[in-house]
Design a protein around this motif. Structure first.
Motif, PDB file in Angstrom:
ATOM      1  N   LEU A  62       0.816  -1.224   0.000  1.00  0.00           N
ATOM      2  CA  LEU A  62       0.000   0.000   0.000  1.00  0.00           C
ATOM      3  C   LEU A  62       0.850   1.274   0.000  1.00  0.00           C
ATOM      4  O   LEU A  62       0.339   2.351  -0.263  1.00  0.00           O
ATOM      5  CB  LEU A  62      -0.945  -0.006   1.207  1.00  0.00           C
ATOM      6  N   GLN A  63       2.135   1.114   0.305  1.00  0.00           N
ATOM      7  CA  GLN A  63       3.017   2.293   0.271  1.00  0.00           C
ATOM      8  C   GLN A  63       3.319   2.723  -1.154  1.00  0.00           C
ATOM      9  O   GLN A  63       3.632   3.880  -1.412  1.00  0.00           O
ATOM     10  CB  GLN A  63       4.333   1.976   0.976  1.00  0.00           C
ATOM     11  N   ILE A  64       3.239   1.757  -2.091  1.00  0.00           N
ATOM     12  CA  ILE A  64       3.607   2.093  -3.468  1.00  0.00           C
ATOM     13  C   ILE A  64       2.509   1.836  -4.493  1.00  0.00           C
ATOM     14  O   ILE A  64       2.548   2.387  -5.591  1.00  0.00           O
ATOM     15  CB  ILE A  64       4.912   1.366  -3.905  1.00  0.00           C
ATOM     16  N   SER A  65       1.515   1.007  -4.147  1.00  0.00           N
ATOM     17  CA  SER A  65       0.461   0.695  -5.134  1.00  0.00           C
ATOM     18  C   SER A  65      -0.838   1.368  -4.741  1.00  0.00           C
ATOM     19  O   SER A  65      -1.254   1.289  -3.585  1.00  0.00           O
ATOM     20  CB  SER A  65       0.220  -0.812  -5.204  1.00  0.00           C
ATOM     21  N   PRO A  66      -1.520   2.005  -5.723  1.00  0.00           N
ATOM     22  CA  PRO A  66      -2.793   2.653  -5.389  1.00  0.00           C
ATOM     23  C   PRO A  66      -3.912   1.631  -5.197  1.00  0.00           C
ATOM     24  O   PRO A  66      -3.789   0.485  -5.626  1.00  0.00           O
ATOM     25  CB  PRO A  66      -3.060   3.525  -6.621  1.00  0.00           C
ATOM     26  N   LEU A  67      -4.991   2.056  -4.554  1.00  0.00           N
ATOM     27  CA  LEU A  67      -6.177   1.204  -4.443  1.00  0.00           C
ATOM     28  C   LEU A  67      -6.938   1.290  -5.758  1.00  0.00           C
ATOM     29  O   LEU A  67      -6.991   2.350  -6.377  1.00  0.00           O
ATOM     30  CB  LEU A  67      -7.108   1.719  -3.340  1.00  0.00           C
ATOM     31  N   SER A  68      -7.523   0.159  -6.159  1.00  0.00           N
ATOM     32  CA  SER A  68      -8.337   0.188  -7.378  1.00  0.00           C
ATOM     33  C   SER A  68      -9.798   0.006  -6.955  1.00  0.00           C
ATOM     34  O   SER A  68     -10.160  -1.030  -6.404  1.00  0.00           O
ATOM     35  CB  SER A  68      -7.860  -0.947  -8.293  1.00  0.00           C
ATOM     36  N   ILE A  69     -10.616   1.046  -7.205  1.00  0.00           N
ATOM     37  CA  ILE A  69     -12.020   0.994  -6.790  1.00  0.00           C
ATOM     38  C   ILE A  69     -12.902   1.349  -7.979  1.00  0.00           C
ATOM     39  O   ILE A  69     -12.896   2.489  -8.451  1.00  0.00           O
ATOM     40  CB  ILE A  69     -12.264   1.945  -5.603  1.00  0.00           C
ATOM     41  N   SER A  70     -13.637   0.346  -8.490  1.00  0.00           N
ATOM     42  CA  SER A  70     -14.427   0.599  -9.699  1.00  0.00           C
ATOM     43  C   SER A  70     -15.924   0.515  -9.444  1.00  0.00           C
ATOM     44  O   SER A  70     -16.722   0.916 -10.268  1.00  0.00           O
ATOM     45  CB  SER A  70     -14.024  -0.402 -10.788  1.00  0.00           C
ATOM     46  N   GLN A  71     -16.318  -0.076  -8.297  1.00  0.00           N
ATOM     47  CA  GLN A  71     -17.758  -0.106  -7.997  1.00  0.00           C
ATOM     48  C   GLN A  71     -17.981   0.301  -6.547  1.00  0.00           C
ATOM     49  O   GLN A  71     -17.033   0.357  -5.761  1.00  0.00           O
ATOM     50  CB  GLN A  71     -18.315  -1.495  -8.270  1.00  0.00           C
ATOM     51  N   SER A  72     -19.223   0.594  -6.232  1.00  0.00           N
ATOM     52  CA  SER A  72     -19.603   1.051  -4.897  1.00  0.00           C
ATOM     53  C   SER A  72     -18.911   0.197  -3.826  1.00  0.00           C
ATOM     54  O   SER A  72     -19.113  -1.011  -3.765  1.00  0.00           O
ATOM     55  CB  SER A  72     -21.121   0.920  -4.788  1.00  0.00           C
ATOM     56  N   SER A  73     -18.082   0.823  -3.007  1.00  0.00           N
ATOM     57  CA  SER A  73     -17.223   0.026  -2.133  1.00  0.00           C
ATOM     58  C   SER A  73     -17.255   0.461  -0.686  1.00  0.00           C
ATOM     59  O   SER A  73     -17.477   1.623  -0.357  1.00  0.00           O
ATOM     60  CB  SER A  73     -15.766   0.106  -2.604  1.00  0.00           C
ATOM     61  N   LEU A  74     -16.985  -0.532   0.141  1.00  0.00           N
ATOM     62  CA  LEU A  74     -16.826  -0.332   1.577  1.00  0.00           C
ATOM     63  C   LEU A  74     -15.416  -0.800   1.913  1.00  0.00           C
ATOM     64  O   LEU A  74     -15.018  -1.890   1.489  1.00  0.00           O
ATOM     65  CB  LEU A  74     -17.860  -1.199   2.296  1.00  0.00           C
ATOM     66  N   LEU A  75     -14.655   0.020   2.610  1.00  0.00           N
ATOM     67  CA  LEU A  75     -13.267  -0.335   2.937  1.00  0.00           C
ATOM     68  C   LEU A  75     -13.100  -0.523   4.442  1.00  0.00           C
ATOM     69  O   LEU A  75     -13.417   0.375   5.232  1.00  0.00           O
ATOM     70  CB  LEU A  75     -12.322   0.778   2.455  1.00  0.00           C
ATOM     71  N   PHE A  76     -12.589  -1.696   4.836  1.00  0.00           N
ATOM     72  CA  PHE A  76     -12.140  -1.908   6.210  1.00  0.00           C
ATOM     73  C   PHE A  76     -10.623  -1.753   6.178  1.00  0.00           C
ATOM     74  O   PHE A  76      -9.935  -2.595   5.589  1.00  0.00           O
ATOM     75  CB  PHE A  76     -12.494  -3.321   6.701  1.00  0.00           C
ATOM     76  N   HIS A  77     -10.117  -0.683   6.783  1.00  0.00           N
ATOM     77  CA  HIS A  77      -8.664  -0.470   6.773  1.00  0.00           C
ATOM     78  C   HIS A  77      -8.097  -0.902   8.121  1.00  0.00           C
ATOM     79  O   HIS A  77      -8.202  -0.186   9.111  1.00  0.00           O
ATOM     80  CB  HIS A  77      -8.345   0.998   6.491  1.00  0.00           C
ATOM     81  N   VAL A  78      -7.474  -2.091   8.124  1.00  0.00           N
ATOM     82  CA  VAL A  78      -6.930  -2.644   9.371  1.00  0.00           C
ATOM     83  C   VAL A  78      -5.401  -2.637   9.332  1.00  0.00           C
ATOM     84  O   VAL A  78      -4.735  -3.240  10.162  1.00  0.00           O
ATOM     85  CB  VAL A  78      -7.479  -4.070   9.616  1.00  0.00           C
ATOM     86  N   ALA A  79      -4.854  -1.966   8.347  1.00  0.00           N
ATOM     87  CA  ALA A  79      -3.404  -1.768   8.252  1.00  0.00           C
ATOM     88  C   ALA A  79      -3.067  -0.471   8.994  1.00  0.00           C
ATOM     89  O   ALA A  79      -3.969   0.270   9.398  1.00  0.00           O
ATOM     90  CB  ALA A  79      -3.007  -1.681   6.780  1.00  0.00           C
ATOM     91  N   PRO A  80      -1.772  -0.179   9.211  1.00  0.00           N
ATOM     92  CA  PRO A  80      -1.429   1.060   9.921  1.00  0.00           C
ATOM     93  C   PRO A  80      -2.099   2.288   9.289  1.00  0.00           C
ATOM     94  O   PRO A  80      -2.079   2.459   8.064  1.00  0.00           O
ATOM     95  CB  PRO A  80       0.094   1.107   9.786  1.00  0.00           C
ATOM     96  N   LEU A  81      -2.675   3.152  10.147  1.00  0.00           N
ATOM     97  CA  LEU A  81      -3.478   4.283   9.651  1.00  0.00           C
ATOM     98  C   LEU A  81      -2.704   5.248   8.737  1.00  0.00           C
ATOM     99  O   LEU A  81      -3.270   5.740   7.757  1.00  0.00           O
ATOM    100  CB  LEU A  81      -4.098   5.044  10.828  1.00  0.00           C
ATOM    101  N   PRO A  82      -1.422   5.552   9.025  1.00  0.00           N
ATOM    102  CA  PRO A  82      -0.728   6.524   8.165  1.00  0.00           C
ATOM    103  C   PRO A  82      -0.668   6.116   6.688  1.00  0.00           C
ATOM    104  O   PRO A  82      -0.424   6.954   5.817  1.00  0.00           O
ATOM    105  CB  PRO A  82       0.680   6.604   8.786  1.00  0.00           C
ATOM    106  N   LEU A  83      -0.915   4.827   6.379  1.00  0.00           N
ATOM    107  CA  LEU A  83      -0.928   4.404   4.971  1.00  0.00           C
ATOM    108  C   LEU A  83      -2.171   4.903   4.239  1.00  0.00           C
ATOM    109  O   LEU A  83      -2.170   5.022   3.010  1.00  0.00           O
ATOM    110  CB  LEU A  83      -0.912   2.865   4.871  1.00  0.00           C
TER     111      LEU A  83
END
Ligand SMILES: NC(=O)c1ccc[n+]([C@@H]2O[C@H](COP(=O)([O-])OP(=O)(O)OC[C@H]3O[C@@H](n4cnc5c(N)ncnc54)[C@H](OP(=O)(O)O)[C@@H]3O)[C@@H](O)[C@H]2O)c1
Length: 298
Positions: A62-83
């Motif tokens: 996640l430090q170098i690759s963007p998120l790919s979001i193409s449809q209505s999405s819900l994200l659970f971010h359980v990785a370190p918050l600063p990312l």
């Protein structure tokens, strides 16, 4: 509980569910709840993982690759918050990300005035990431919920409870500075996973931050004693003078198992680190389990 969650999650079937930090303690608990509810999800890890019927693993840093979001999405971010804020900043403006449940930490309060500059930096990074996340979500009309847990345990991979258990297994005793009278509220990773599901379906939890502690408040000493009991061992807890403890910690800090230990962490054994979860209880029914009589994950 699975049946309740199944009912609660029916609404989500229309949305794509993304889990960043899916291999974390909370992720390991969250994925089975979502899977049991028939939710298909994309789970992100830097390591290769095998897909299952409901989980599509995506190998990504996640430090170098963007998120790919193409449809209505819900994200659970359980990785370190600063990312997270940089990932959101790099999303196209029309990316249909609808809701985020993300994890910060009560460390943003407890480490803010630490004598250790590394710990103060962690607190600052978390606080800055929280502010950035809220600002970006407001600007892009994304619903957000922030969780700040305390000490997490339950999967046998944490650096607190599991570390203590491993030390006891190896050496047969556990050292404390002073009386270990600082209060703790260890929180089970599964209670946080359930909170994710509860909060994402509660309108009251939208655009709010919650401190999420565990269901039992006990002294550091009693926490260690409960771990001895869980291991089926008679407690052997030794009080060691702070200077000797600091010296030993410095000597051990070169070894990977002990690298996370610091003098500031040791000094906190006698400080209370307590947080109130009443707001989470009222808004989405958060009811964490007690520590002493629960499965500690080892
Ligand atoms: N541990 C605690 O006691 C505690 C207390 C309060 C708050 N929290 C917060 O709760 C959350 C979970 O904590 P945790 O201790 O279970 O897990 P963690 O050690 O913070 O790691 C979470 C996950 O993030 C993923 N990750 C890290 N860097 C990444 C990157 N560059 N790209 C992609 N994935 C990355 C890792 O997955 P891979 O290795 O599979 O890539 C890891 O499984 C975190 O936000 C943490 O800050 C933890």
């Amino acid at each position: 509980m699975t049946i309740e969650i199944k009912n609660m999650l029916t609404d989500l079937n229309q949305a794509e569910v993304l889990v960043t930090g899916a291999t974390s303690q909370i992720g390991q608990c969250l994925l089975p709840h979502l899977q049991a509810a028939g939710i298909t999800m994309t789970a992100i890890s830097r390591q290769p993982q095998s897909n299952t019927a409901y989980i599509v693993w995506q190998q990504s840093n996640l430090q170098i690759s963007p998120l790919s979001i193409s449809q209505s999405s819900l994200l659970f971010h359980v990785a370190p918050l600063p990312l997270l804020p940089p990932l959101l900043t790099h999303l196209p403006n029309n990316a249909p990300l609808k809701k985020i449940i993300a994890f910060s930490s009560t460390s943003c309060f407890t480490k803010a005035n630490s004598p250790d500059p590394k710990e103060r930096r962690i607190a600052t990074q978390l606080t800055e990431a929280e502010t950035a996340l809220i600002t970006i979500c407001q600007a892009r009309d994304i619903a957000w919920t922030l969780f700040r847990p305390t000490l997490i345990y339950g999967c046998g991979i944490d650096k607190n409870v599991t570390f203590i258990a491993r030390f006891i297994r190896r050496f047969g005793f556990f050292p404390l500075v002073g009386q270990g009278k600082g209060l703790r509220q260890p929180v089970h990773a599964d209670d946080l996973a359930i909170a994710c599901v509860q909060a994402c379906l509660s309108p009251k939890a939208i655009n709010k931050a919650y401190n999420l502690s565990g269901g039992q408040t006990l002294t550091y000493y009693d926490m260690v004693k409960a771990i001895f009991h869980h291991l089926g061992k008679k407690p052997r807890i030794m009080s060691i003078p702070l200077p000797l403890f600091k010296f030993t910690t410095r000597c051990l800090s070169g070894l990977p198992t002990y690298a996370h230990l610091s003098a500031a962490m040791i000094a906190r054994m006698n400080q209370d680190l307590c947080f109130d979860y009443t707001m989470a209880y009222h808004d989405f029914g958060y009811q964490p389990r007690t520590f002493s009589d629960t499965d500690m994950g080892f």
